[in-house]
Design an enzyme around this catalytic site. Sequence first.
Site, PDB file in Angstrom:
ATOM      1  N   HIS A  61      21.813  -8.647 -46.089  1.00 20.52           N
ATOM      2  CA  HIS A  61      23.044  -9.169 -44.911  1.00 20.52           C
ATOM      3  C   HIS A  61      21.535 -10.584 -45.303  1.00 20.52           C
ATOM      4  O   HIS A  61      20.914 -10.141 -45.818  1.00 20.52           O
ATOM      5  CB  HIS A  61      23.329  -9.364 -43.344  1.00 20.52           C
TER       6      HIS A  61
ATOM      7  N   ASP B 214      16.409  -5.332 -39.805  1.00 16.86           N
ATOM      8  CA  ASP B 214      17.543  -5.824 -39.250  1.00 16.86           C
ATOM      9  C   ASP B 214      18.523  -4.334 -38.512  1.00 16.86           C
ATOM     10  O   ASP B 214      18.942  -4.074 -39.375  1.00 16.86           O
ATOM     11  CB  ASP B 214      18.173  -6.267 -41.004  1.00 16.86           C
TER      12      ASP B 214
ATOM     13  N   GLN C 142      23.589  -4.633 -36.879  1.00  8.95           N
ATOM     14  CA  GLN C 142      24.872  -3.978 -36.792  1.00  8.95           C
ATOM     15  C   GLN C 142      24.792  -2.001 -36.748  1.00  8.95           C
ATOM     16  O   GLN C 142      25.403  -1.247 -35.874  1.00  8.95           O
ATOM     17  CB  GLN C 142      25.078  -3.789 -38.237  1.00  8.95           C
TER      18      GLN C 142
ATOM     19  N   LYS D 239      26.721  -9.331 -30.770  1.00  7.62           N
ATOM     20  CA  LYS D 239      27.887  -8.142 -31.866  1.00  7.62           C
ATOM     21  C   LYS D 239      27.610  -7.206 -30.132  1.00  7.62           C
ATOM     22  O   LYS D 239      28.106  -5.806 -31.108  1.00  7.62           O
ATOM     23  CB  LYS D 239      26.709  -7.738 -32.965  1.00  7.62           C
TER      24      LYS D 239
ATOM     25  N   CYS E 197      28.651 -12.641 -45.610  1.00 11.25           N
ATOM     26  CA  CYS E 197      26.645 -12.623 -45.960  1.00 11.25           C
ATOM     27  C   CYS E 197      26.565 -11.880 -46.654  1.00 11.25           C
ATOM     28  O   CYS E 197      24.814 -11.960 -46.654  1.00 11.25           O
ATOM     29  CB  CYS E 197      26.457 -13.526 -44.324  1.00 11.25           C
TER      30      CYS E 197
HETATM   31  N1  C6P Z   1      26.729 -10.169 -39.607  1.00  9.05           N
HETATM   32  C1  C6P Z   1      28.873  -9.892 -40.184  1.00  9.05           C
HETATM   33  O1  C6P Z   1      30.472 -10.407 -39.424  1.00  9.05           O
HETATM   34  P1  C6P Z   1      23.389 -13.316 -37.222  1.00  9.05           P
HETATM   35  O2  C6P Z   1      24.262 -14.236 -37.096  1.00  9.05           O
HETATM   36  O3  C6P Z   1      21.671 -13.881 -36.605  1.00  9.05           O
HETATM   37  O4  C6P Z   1      23.688 -12.918 -35.503  1.00  9.05           O
HETATM   38  O5  C6P Z   1      23.590 -11.792 -37.121  1.00  9.05           O
HETATM   39  C2  C6P Z   1      23.261 -11.794 -39.015  1.00  9.05           C
HETATM   40  C3  C6P Z   1      23.230 -10.638 -39.190  1.00  9.05           C
HETATM   41  C4  C6P Z   1      21.673 -10.260 -39.983  1.00  9.05           C
HETATM   42  N2  C6P Z   1      22.355  -8.427 -40.936  1.00  9.05           N
HETATM   43  C5  C6P Z   1      23.334  -8.191 -40.292  1.00  9.05           C
HETATM   44  C6  C6P Z   1      22.959  -6.306 -40.660  1.00  9.05           C
HETATM   45  C7  C6P Z   1      24.427  -8.571 -39.907  1.00  9.05           C
HETATM   46  O6  C6P Z   1      25.942  -7.881 -39.804  1.00  9.05           O
HETATM   47  C8  C6P Z   1      24.692 -10.158 -39.522  1.00  9.05           C
HETATM   48  C9  C6P Z   1      25.914 -10.617 -39.296  1.00  9.05           C
HETATM   49  C10 C6P Z   1      28.129 -10.519 -39.494  1.00  9.05           C
HETATM   50  O7  C6P Z   1      28.673  -9.176 -40.953  1.00  9.05           O
HETATM   51  C11 C6P Z   1      28.300 -12.072 -39.170  1.00  9.05           C
HETATM   52  S1  C6P Z   1      28.189 -12.931 -40.981  1.00  9.05           S
END
Ligand code: C6P
Length: 415
Positions: free
Chosen positions: A130, A208, A211, A234, A373
């Site tokens: 991401h 990270d 997910q 999430k 992203c």
């Molecule tokens: N992915 C998706 O629709 P935030 O926005 O900071 O809470 O998470 C960022 C992020 C970081 N790593 C991974 C693997 C992610 O999937 C995400 C967020 C969302 O897939 C929004 S782009």
Amino acid sequence: MAVTTDRRKLDAHALRADFPIFEQLIHGKPLAYLDSANSSQKPRQVLDAMTAFYETSYANVHRAVHVLGERATAGLEGAREKVRAFVNAPEEREIVFVRNATEALNLVAYAWGGSNLGPGDAVVVTELEHHSNFVPWQYIARRNGAEFLMLPLDDAYEVDLSGLDEIARDHTVKVVATNLVSNSLGTIADLAPLTRWAREQGAIFVCDAAQAAPHMRVDVQALDCDFLAISGHKMCGPSGIGALWGRGSILEAMEPFLLGGHMINSVRYEKTTWGELPHKFEAGTSPIAEAYGMGAAIDYLEAAGIDAIEAHEHELVAYALGRLGEIPGITLYGPPPERRAGVVSFNLADIHPHDVAQILDRSGVAIRAGHHCCQPLMHKLGVAATNRASFYLYTVPEEIDQLVDGLHTVRKVFA
Ligand code: C6P
């Protein structure tokens, strides 16, 4: 809470009753919410816990001696302990509350990378990242004169590790940063070979888990990582709260990220000294009720059973891949069901994913369309965007049927 007593099997139909969002119709149709990887829905237990907290226990934390200040501080610190247990971190002080996984990863990139990377060093990420675990490293590496390297994906949508020896020969690797579950393909990474390699290089390992944490058991000690990032929104918690776990010895040696109130020990004209962990990294007023809500979300997920959630998603993914595979003109991306969490990315003939998602919306089906992203991955796949359906503990097979029916409608519209 409506769950089955058998922790190995989760009753998603019963669980849905906990989520008020499903009580409405969308465009006159039942809501098929297949966008949980983007952000999950919230159960009444979390919403009620946050309301009760605001109504009975809210004040600023760590600085008030009155009753409400004490209650609020206990609420925030109780949530920290829940996050610690959730990721099996050795110590509470290693849990830093942040706004989201993006902020957690930026914290590491700026505060660790900013001071420890220089010419001759290398940061290694993967093609499956991401942007939140890609762009901060690319930026800090280049700003500090270090190399930025990317491990490619192979044809089975897994990270190709065959180039590691060559990288080790030619570079001083200081950081290895990767996700545990891909948001675009759902691929569950086998991190063990990469963590071993990172250790051999003397590099820090940044995971990270944005997910992964909502969908499977995440254990920082078993993973043997140095940092781990998660987002509350999430995993049935509110937005505006996430957590960074960092190895205590590394966090202690690091410079702070944000500066100001709360994160100091003493401030004089001549010099400022930093507070103890985790406060050194929690400048300003904390997201107090949000942290409390994240704690309530962890209680909710633990009661449902993390293993049961993971098993449920595997069933849904297998069902979805089977049903979607029947649709003429569909291209499915990603590994087989046993290698992925609850995510299915696809394209339908040459119909733009935004058109697909908009038509599906009229049938009450919410999916995400775009690059998710993950532009390096989209580039690799040779597409600008995909459609993505993603599942969670409240997802039922009927929603996947609604998606499939909706896709047949899309085909008719574009015939
Ligand atoms: N992915 C998706 O629709 P935030 O926005 O900071 O809470 O998470 C960022 C992020 C970081 N790593 C991974 C693997 C992610 O999937 C995400 C967020 C969302 O897939 C929004 S782009």
